[in-house]
Design a protein around this motif. Sequence first.
Motif, short mmCIF file in Angstrom:
data_model
loop_
_atom_site.label_atom_id
_atom_site.label_comp_id
_atom_site.label_asym_id
_atom_site.label_seq_id
_atom_site.Cartn_x
_atom_site.Cartn_y
_atom_site.Cartn_z
N ALA A 86 0.84 -1.21 0.00
CA ALA A 86 0.00 0.00 0.00
C ALA A 86 0.87 1.25 0.00
CB ALA A 86 -0.93 -0.01 1.21
N ASP A 87 1.95 1.20 0.76
CA ASP A 87 2.84 2.35 0.82
C ASP A 87 3.55 2.55 -0.52
OD1 ASP A 87 4.19 4.42 2.45
OD2 ASP A 87 5.96 3.26 1.92
N GLU A 88 3.99 1.48 -1.11
CA GLU A 88 4.75 1.56 -2.38
C GLU A 88 3.85 2.02 -3.54
OE1 GLU A 88 8.04 1.09 -2.63
OE2 GLU A 88 8.03 1.40 -4.80
N THR A 89 2.59 1.59 -3.51
CA THR A 89 1.68 1.94 -4.62
C THR A 89 0.93 3.25 -4.36
OG1 THR A 89 -0.11 0.68 -3.57
CG2 THR A 89 1.21 -0.47 -5.24
N GLY A 90 0.83 3.63 -3.08
CA GLY A 90 -0.03 4.76 -2.72
C GLY A 90 -1.49 4.36 -2.73
N GLY A 91 -1.76 3.04 -2.74
CA GLY A 91 -3.15 2.56 -2.78
C GLY A 91 -3.81 2.52 -1.40
N GLY A 225 5.39 -2.24 -12.27
CA GLY A 225 5.04 -0.91 -12.77
C GLY A 225 3.99 -0.20 -11.93
N TYR A 226 3.87 -0.57 -10.65
CA TYR A 226 2.83 0.04 -9.83
C TYR A 226 3.36 0.94 -8.71
CZ TYR A 226 -0.81 -2.75 -12.04
OH TYR A 226 -1.69 -3.30 -12.95
N SER A 227 4.65 1.27 -8.73
CA SER A 227 5.15 2.18 -7.70
C SER A 227 4.57 3.57 -7.91
CB SER A 227 6.68 2.26 -7.75
OG SER A 227 7.23 1.09 -7.23
N LYS A 228 4.28 4.26 -6.81
CA LYS A 228 3.65 5.58 -6.95
C LYS A 228 4.65 6.59 -7.48
CE LYS A 228 4.48 6.61 -2.09
NZ LYS A 228 3.99 6.52 -0.76
#
Length: 228
Positions: A86-91, A225-228
Amino acid sequence: MKHFSKIISILLTIIIIGTVLTGCSGKSNETSTQAPVQTDTQNETTSPSEASGSEQNESDAAEDHKILVVYFSYTGHLDSMAHWIADETGGDIVRVTAKEAYPDDYDETVDRAKKERDDNARPEITADLTEEKLAEYDTVFFGFPVWWYDLPMPMWTFLESYDFSGKTIIPFISHEGTSNGGSAFQNMKELAPDAEIRSDDYLSIRGGRVDSSEQDVRSWVSGLGYSK
Ligand SMILES: Cc1cc2nc3c(=O)[nH]c(=O)nc-3n(C[C@H](O)[C@H](O)[C@H](O)COP(=O)(O)O)c2cc1C
């Protein structure tokens, strides 16, 4: 006298060269102290996918997606993994729990889970997620511990409780030997038939290794490819 001033000038030259050399060696020490930091930074930049072109694509991809991280966890491994994702994606992040909590006693939980699996049960769940809210997301990172070579039965309930059509679901799991998830991915495909289950891209980490795997988890997200 002429001779004396020549000696003085040679001595001065030696002193100046000495000072310059000392200065240089100081700098080179500085550089070597900083080197690991520079190496780290370089790794961060290149590890996602080596090419600067794809870096651009990756940040575009992350911006284009609305990401939800959903997970179930009994002893806490998936909880850690889900929070890093969640932290890495900003999700956003949602935890699924069984309404009737599993016992603190591990063996009792193992027995109850076995019975639920054998009975093809659908334990009631709680999850802070409405159908309307889920509709906002296009990508769901979906985490669970392997239980009896499969999804824990509360995650069967979860998948049947919502409409996942058109969504991309990316599994991440923890296990103590069933590293390929057993039957879990096949069952996910049957439980959410109109979703794209990215079962070739899953992340799998042995329980005992999870605590030291934050970087691996972040690199996996970034590689997709999902890093914020
Ligand atoms: C009820 C139960 C059943 C399990 N079944 C399996 C299994 O079939 N294969 C396996 O590799 N690990 C199995 N495990 C181990 C968990 O998958 C592993 O410890 C995982 O890291 C736990 O994640 P958590 O801390 O988020 O609950 C089982 C654990 C429990 C409690």
